[in-house]
Scaffold this motif. Structure first.
Motif, PDB file in Angstrom:
ATOM      1  N   LEU A 188       0.898  -1.281   0.032  1.00  0.00           N
ATOM      2  CA  LEU A 188      -0.312  -0.066   0.080  1.00  0.00           C
ATOM      3  C   LEU A 188       0.722   1.227   0.132  1.00  0.00           C
ATOM      4  O   LEU A 188       0.576   2.301  -0.768  1.00  0.00           O
TER       5      LEU A 188
ATOM      6  N   VAL B 188       1.949   1.894  -4.110  1.00  0.00           N
ATOM      7  CA  VAL B 188       1.191   2.296  -4.298  1.00  0.00           C
ATOM      8  C   VAL B 188       0.850   3.307  -4.370  1.00  0.00           C
ATOM      9  O   VAL B 188       0.907   4.315  -5.425  1.00  0.00           O
ATOM     10  N   VAL B 189       0.611   4.373  -3.567  1.00  0.00           N
ATOM     11  CA  VAL B 189       0.565   4.819  -3.022  1.00  0.00           C
ATOM     12  C   VAL B 189       1.844   6.191  -3.937  1.00  0.00           C
ATOM     13  O   VAL B 189       1.230   7.007  -3.722  1.00  0.00           O
TER      14      VAL B 189
ATOM     15  N   GLN C 168       1.745   7.064  -6.454  1.00  0.00           N
ATOM     16  CA  GLN C 168       0.757   7.862  -7.969  1.00  0.00           C
ATOM     17  C   GLN C 168       0.680   8.637  -8.136  1.00  0.00           C
ATOM     18  O   GLN C 168       2.023   9.614  -6.797  1.00  0.00           O
TER      19      GLN C 168
ATOM     20  N   THR D 211      -5.280   3.643  -8.577  1.00  0.00           N
ATOM     21  CA  THR D 211      -6.768   3.643  -7.279  1.00  0.00           C
ATOM     22  C   THR D 211      -6.976   2.669  -7.400  1.00  0.00           C
ATOM     23  O   THR D 211      -7.738   2.892  -5.450  1.00  0.00           O
TER      24      THR D 211
ATOM     25  N   THR E  13      -4.666   0.647  -4.963  1.00  0.00           N
ATOM     26  CA  THR E  13      -5.051   1.194  -3.455  1.00  0.00           C
ATOM     27  C   THR E  13      -6.001   0.712  -3.206  1.00  0.00           C
ATOM     28  O   THR E  13      -6.168   0.495  -1.768  1.00  0.00           O
ATOM     29  N   TRP E  14      -7.446   1.225  -3.278  1.00  0.00           N
ATOM     30  CA  TRP E  14      -8.876   0.846  -2.771  1.00  0.00           C
ATOM     31  C   TRP E  14      -8.657  -0.388  -2.197  1.00  0.00           C
ATOM     32  O   TRP E  14      -9.292  -0.968  -1.400  1.00  0.00           O
TER      33      TRP E  14
ATOM     34  N   PHE F  63      -6.363  -1.868   0.485  1.00  0.00           N
ATOM     35  CA  PHE F  63      -6.998  -0.563   1.775  1.00  0.00           C
ATOM     36  C   PHE F  63      -7.885  -1.313   2.566  1.00  0.00           C
ATOM     37  O   PHE F  63      -7.709  -1.541   3.410  1.00  0.00           O
TER      38      PHE F  63
END
Length: 151
Positions: free
Chosen positions: A17, A20-21, A24, A51, A54-55, A58
């Motif tokens: 996570l 990936v963040v 972005q 995105t 990420t979701w 998360f």
């Protein structure tokens, strides 16, 4: 055993996570994504994919964290505050000053204390814990001879 496995998976998901963040695109740029359409994906397509990833990461992170919280709560240990035995503490004795250990017959001294000198630092010669050799004493600085008066 199950808690250890879930915790390891949670750490891997957390690191994914974070990665990936960081990939972005933000207003000031990003680590791995450049501006423009020259890459294998357009900026909009990469943004949509990152995105979604990420979701998903998360959601997995949140779900595993919730399961870990529920499992460790049912282990019977209770919270750390519940394990403290503070019911029998006397609050008046906690705020009272500490009793003096000096004998009452000794008169207070009016003499000024001497100068405090710091101990000489010692450097250990090895990391194995063997005592280091004692350093040679440093010689006192020699005083410069007084200049003869000019005639």
């Amino acid at each position: 055993m199950l808690i250890g496995i879930l915790l390891a998976i949670n750490i891997v998901v957390c690191l994914g996570l974070i990665g990936v963040v960081l990939l972005q695109r933000s207003e000031g740029g990003a680590l791995g994504m450049g501006g423009g359409n020259t890459g294998f994906m357009t900026a909009r397509g990469a943004g949509d994919l990152l995105t979604r990833i990420t979701w998903i990461l998360f959601s997995v992170f949140l779900f595993i964290s919730l399961i870990l919280t529920l499992l460790t709560g049912r282990m019977g240990g209770g919270s750390a505050i519940d394990r403290l035995k503070i019911d029998n503490l006397d609050t008046k004795s906690l705020n009272a000053p500490a009793p003096s250990t000096a004998p009452a017959t000794q008169a207070p001294s009016t003499a000024q204390p001497g100068a405090i000198q710091a101990p000489t630092p010692q450097i250990n010669g090895s990391l194995s814990g063997a005592p280091a050799a004692t350093p040679a004493p440093t010689p006192a600085p020699a005083q410069a001879p007084a200049k003869a008066p000019a005639q």
